[in-house]
Scaffold this motif. Structure first.
Motif, PDB file in Angstrom:
ATOM      1  N   VAL A 180      13.076 -23.129  55.536  1.00 44.00           N
ATOM      2  CA  VAL A 180      13.403 -22.191  54.453  1.00 44.00           C
ATOM      3  C   VAL A 180      13.511 -20.778  55.005  1.00 44.00           C
ATOM      4  N   ALA A 181      12.614 -20.427  55.929  1.00 42.47           N
ATOM      5  CA  ALA A 181      12.685 -19.103  56.555  1.00 42.47           C
ATOM      6  C   ALA A 181      13.983 -18.942  57.327  1.00 42.47           C
ATOM      7  N   GLN A 182      14.395 -19.995  58.007  1.00 38.27           N
ATOM      8  CA  GLN A 182      15.654 -19.937  58.743  1.00 38.27           C
ATOM      9  C   GLN A 182      16.829 -19.814  57.779  1.00 38.27           C
ATOM     10  N   ALA A 183      16.761 -20.526  56.662  1.00 36.24           N
ATOM     11  CA  ALA A 183      17.815 -20.426  55.648  1.00 36.24           C
ATOM     12  C   ALA A 183      17.916 -19.002  55.121  1.00 36.24           C
ATOM     13  N   CYS A 184      16.776 -18.371  54.891  1.00 38.87           N
ATOM     14  CA  CYS A 184      16.767 -16.993  54.401  1.00 38.87           C
ATOM     15  C   CYS A 184      17.371 -16.057  55.448  1.00 38.87           C
ATOM     16  N   SER A 185      17.073 -16.331  56.704  1.00 40.21           N
ATOM     17  CA  SER A 185      17.641 -15.528  57.782  1.00 40.21           C
ATOM     18  C   SER A 185      19.154 -15.678  57.840  1.00 40.21           C
ATOM     19  N   ALA A 204      10.411 -18.448  49.550  1.00 37.63           N
ATOM     20  CA  ALA A 204      10.698 -17.964  50.899  1.00 37.63           C
ATOM     21  C   ALA A 204       9.959 -16.648  51.140  1.00 37.63           C
ATOM     22  N   ASP A 205       9.400 -16.499  52.326  1.00 37.28           N
ATOM     23  CA  ASP A 205       8.654 -15.296  52.690  1.00 37.28           C
ATOM     24  C   ASP A 205       9.628 -14.246  53.206  1.00 37.28           C
ATOM     25  N   ILE A 206       9.745 -13.150  52.488  1.00 34.92           N
ATOM     26  CA  ILE A 206      10.711 -12.112  52.848  1.00 34.92           C
ATOM     27  C   ILE A 206      10.383 -11.456  54.185  1.00 34.92           C
ATOM     28  N   ASN A 207       9.154 -11.629  54.639  1.00 31.72           N
ATOM     29  CA  ASN A 207       8.733 -10.995  55.893  1.00 31.72           C
ATOM     30  C   ASN A 207       8.497 -11.990  57.023  1.00 31.72           C
ATOM     31  N   ALA A 208       8.913 -13.236  56.826  1.00 26.42           N
ATOM     32  CA  ALA A 208       8.672 -14.260  57.842  1.00 26.42           C
ATOM     33  C   ALA A 208       9.542 -14.020  59.077  1.00 26.42           C
ATOM     34  N   LEU A 209       8.970 -14.311  60.239  1.00 29.14           N
ATOM     35  CA  LEU A 209       9.747 -14.310  61.484  1.00 29.14           C
ATOM     36  C   LEU A 209      10.351 -15.698  61.619  1.00 29.14           C
ATOM     37  N   ALA A 210      11.600 -15.827  61.246  1.00 30.65           N
ATOM     38  CA  ALA A 210      12.251 -17.136  61.267  1.00 30.65           C
ATOM     39  C   ALA A 210      12.484 -17.594  62.697  1.00 30.65           C
ATOM     40  N   PRO A 211      12.184 -18.848  63.016  1.00 29.15           N
ATOM     41  CA  PRO A 211      12.469 -19.361  64.352  1.00 29.15           C
ATOM     42  C   PRO A 211      13.969 -19.398  64.593  1.00 29.15           C
ATOM     43  N   GLY A 216      12.841 -14.540  67.239  1.00 31.12           N
ATOM     44  CA  GLY A 216      12.380 -14.689  65.868  1.00 31.12           C
ATOM     45  C   GLY A 216      12.391 -13.339  65.181  1.00 31.12           C
ATOM     46  N   CYS A 217      12.960 -13.285  63.979  1.00 25.54           N
ATOM     47  CA  CYS A 217      13.093 -11.997  63.300  1.00 25.54           C
ATOM     48  C   CYS A 217      13.017 -12.186  61.799  1.00 25.54           C
ATOM     49  N   THR A 218      12.807 -11.080  61.085  1.00 28.57           N
ATOM     50  CA  THR A 218      12.750 -11.105  59.632  1.00 28.57           C
ATOM     51  C   THR A 218      14.166 -11.088  59.049  1.00 28.57           C
ATOM     52  N   PRO A 219      14.287 -11.371  57.749  1.00 28.96           N
ATOM     53  CA  PRO A 219      15.596 -11.258  57.119  1.00 28.96           C
ATOM     54  C   PRO A 219      16.216  -9.864  57.254  1.00 28.96           C
ATOM     55  N   VAL A 220      15.390  -8.814  57.236  1.00 28.94           N
ATOM     56  CA  VAL A 220      15.955  -7.466  57.387  1.00 28.94           C
ATOM     57  C   VAL A 220      16.567  -7.301  58.775  1.00 28.94           C
ATOM     58  N   HIS A 221      15.870  -7.771  59.804  1.00 24.40           N
ATOM     59  CA  HIS A 221      16.459  -7.745  61.144  1.00 24.40           C
ATOM     60  C   HIS A 221      17.815  -8.472  61.145  1.00 24.40           C
ATOM     61  N   ALA A 222      17.828  -9.655  60.515  1.00 23.14           N
ATOM     62  CA  ALA A 222      19.047 -10.459  60.505  1.00 23.14           C
ATOM     63  C   ALA A 222      20.185  -9.739  59.786  1.00 23.14           C
ATOM     64  N   ALA A 223      19.860  -9.075  58.684  1.00 21.28           N
ATOM     65  CA  ALA A 223      20.889  -8.342  57.934  1.00 21.28           C
ATOM     66  C   ALA A 223      21.420  -7.171  58.748  1.00 21.28           C
ATOM     67  N   VAL A 224      20.535  -6.497  59.483  1.00 21.06           N
ATOM     68  CA  VAL A 224      20.971  -5.414  60.363  1.00 21.06           C
ATOM     69  C   VAL A 224      21.887  -5.964  61.445  1.00 21.06           C
ATOM     70  N   SER A 225      21.493  -7.085  62.037  1.00 20.41           N
ATOM     71  CA  SER A 225      22.293  -7.693  63.095  1.00 20.41           C
ATOM     72  C   SER A 225      23.681  -8.065  62.595  1.00 20.41           C
ATOM     73  N   GLY A 226      23.742  -8.553  61.344  1.00 19.71           N
ATOM     74  CA  GLY A 226      25.023  -8.953  60.773  1.00 19.71           C
ATOM     75  C   GLY A 226      25.859  -7.793  60.262  1.00 19.71           C
ATOM     76  N   GLY A 227      25.271  -6.595  60.204  1.00 17.14           N
ATOM     77  CA  GLY A 227      26.013  -5.434  59.726  1.00 17.14           C
ATOM     78  C   GLY A 227      26.225  -5.434  58.225  1.00 17.14           C
ATOM     79  N   HIS A 228      25.170  -5.777  57.483  1.00 19.15           N
ATOM     80  CA  HIS A 228      25.277  -5.880  56.022  1.00 19.15           C
ATOM     81  C   HIS A 228      24.331  -4.884  55.341  1.00 19.15           C
ATOM     82  N   LEU A 235      17.036  -6.209  50.285  1.00 15.30           N
ATOM     83  CA  LEU A 235      15.767  -6.733  50.784  1.00 15.30           C
ATOM     84  C   LEU A 235      14.669  -5.678  50.701  1.00 15.30           C
ATOM     85  N   VAL A 236      15.025  -4.440  50.977  1.00 18.90           N
ATOM     86  CA  VAL A 236      14.042  -3.357  50.867  1.00 18.90           C
ATOM     87  C   VAL A 236      13.594  -3.224  49.412  1.00 18.90           C
TER      88      VAL A 236
END
Length: 276
Positions: A180-185, A204-211, A216-228, A235-236
């Motif tokens: 689920v954490a990976q799905a959120c990522s 889903a944990d909004i602050n989880a470090l998804a494998p 491993g990173c949080t959804p916010v990291h992932a959104a930054v990486s994707g440029g969204h 998320l904030v």
């Protein structure tokens, strides 16, 4: 059978159509030769990054010469696993019969569609799914199919134990929580706000470090990486912490934005770091 030599591998790696055509004409067995890593010329051509400008044409030439579109190298990857980043190339491989239902051993058992979502390429992932690739919660989330994400819920509002993995495949060795954490990522990485909300609304944990494959990173990291940026802002607003470090680079989401050179996103994150 002799291995592929460096000269012909170089032709595939640079997309030299004329050179490849000439070699294939005089050495038709090149279609079945491998290099020391078990790669065919098709593997070599499609894996290049940045992608070859004529990658789709190179693939057509090699496939026309008899190359197996579903050949696996020593890491368990087919050419389709390496085509990420070139939509037309992906289309050529799929139309030639590339299978989208096989996990690549060296990508945490990722399927081709999942690899695309990991790298923030939902159009390619959707194309693979449209050609019959099976799906799970993570793929539905990355594609932004909120209704399909909901279909994985049980009567109690949690995610079913079988929501992770593709039918008939060994699949990733993930718990439901990690899946689920990976799905959120994947939802965050691909800017899928509605799908992310369904996941967050159902545990889903909004602050989880998804494998992940390499970090491993949080959804916010992932959104930054994707440029969204809209996903980052969303998320904030939902309470994401901004002081969490990824588990590899030991950086906050703002650090990721700064590394990317996204000054606007970095400034937004800086301004909200004390909010939670």
């Amino acid at each position: 059978m002799s291995q592929l030599d460096d000269s012909v591998c170089g032709l595939a790696a640079t997309g030299d159509l004329a050179g490849l055509a000439a070699r294939l004409q005089t050495e038709p067995d090149l279609a079945t030769r491998r290099n020391a890593s078990g790669e065919t010329l098709l593997h070599i051509a499609v894996r290049q990054w940045p992608k070859l400008a004529n990658g789709a044409d190179v693939a057509r030439l090699l496939l026309g010469a008899g190359m197996d579109v579903n050949a696996f190298d020593d890491d368990g990857q087919s050419p389709l696993h390496g085509a990420t980043g070139d939509l037309e190339l992906t289309r050529v491989l799929l139309e030639a019969g590339a299978r989208g239902d096989v996990y690549a051993v060296d990508h945490l058992n990722m399927s081709p569609a999942e690899i695309c979502l990991y790298y923030g390429l939902p159009a390619e992932a959707q194309l693979i799914v449209d050609h019959g690739a099976p799906t799970d919660l993570r793929i539905h989330a990355g594609l932004g199919d909120a209704d399909a994400v909901r279909s994985h819920l049980d009567e109690a509002g949690g995610f079913r134990a079988n929501c992770i993995g593709l039918p008939g495949q060994p699949g990733p060795t993930l718990s439901v929580e990690d899946g689920v954490a990976q799905a959120c990522s994947y939802a965050a990485r691909n800017g899928q706000i509605e799908a992310a909300d369904v996941l967050l609304d159902h545990g889903a944990d909004i602050n989880a470090l998804a494998p992940q494959l390499d970090v491993g990173c949080t959804p916010v990291h992932a959104a930054v990486s994707g440029g969204h940026p809209l996903m980052v802002e969303h998320l904030v607003k939902r309470g994401a912490r901004l002081d969490i470090l990824d588990d590899t680079h030991k950086s906050t989401a703002r650090g990721w934005a700064e590394f990317k050179g996204d000054d606007t996103m970095a400034a937004f994150l800086r301004a909200h770091e004390g909010d939670v």
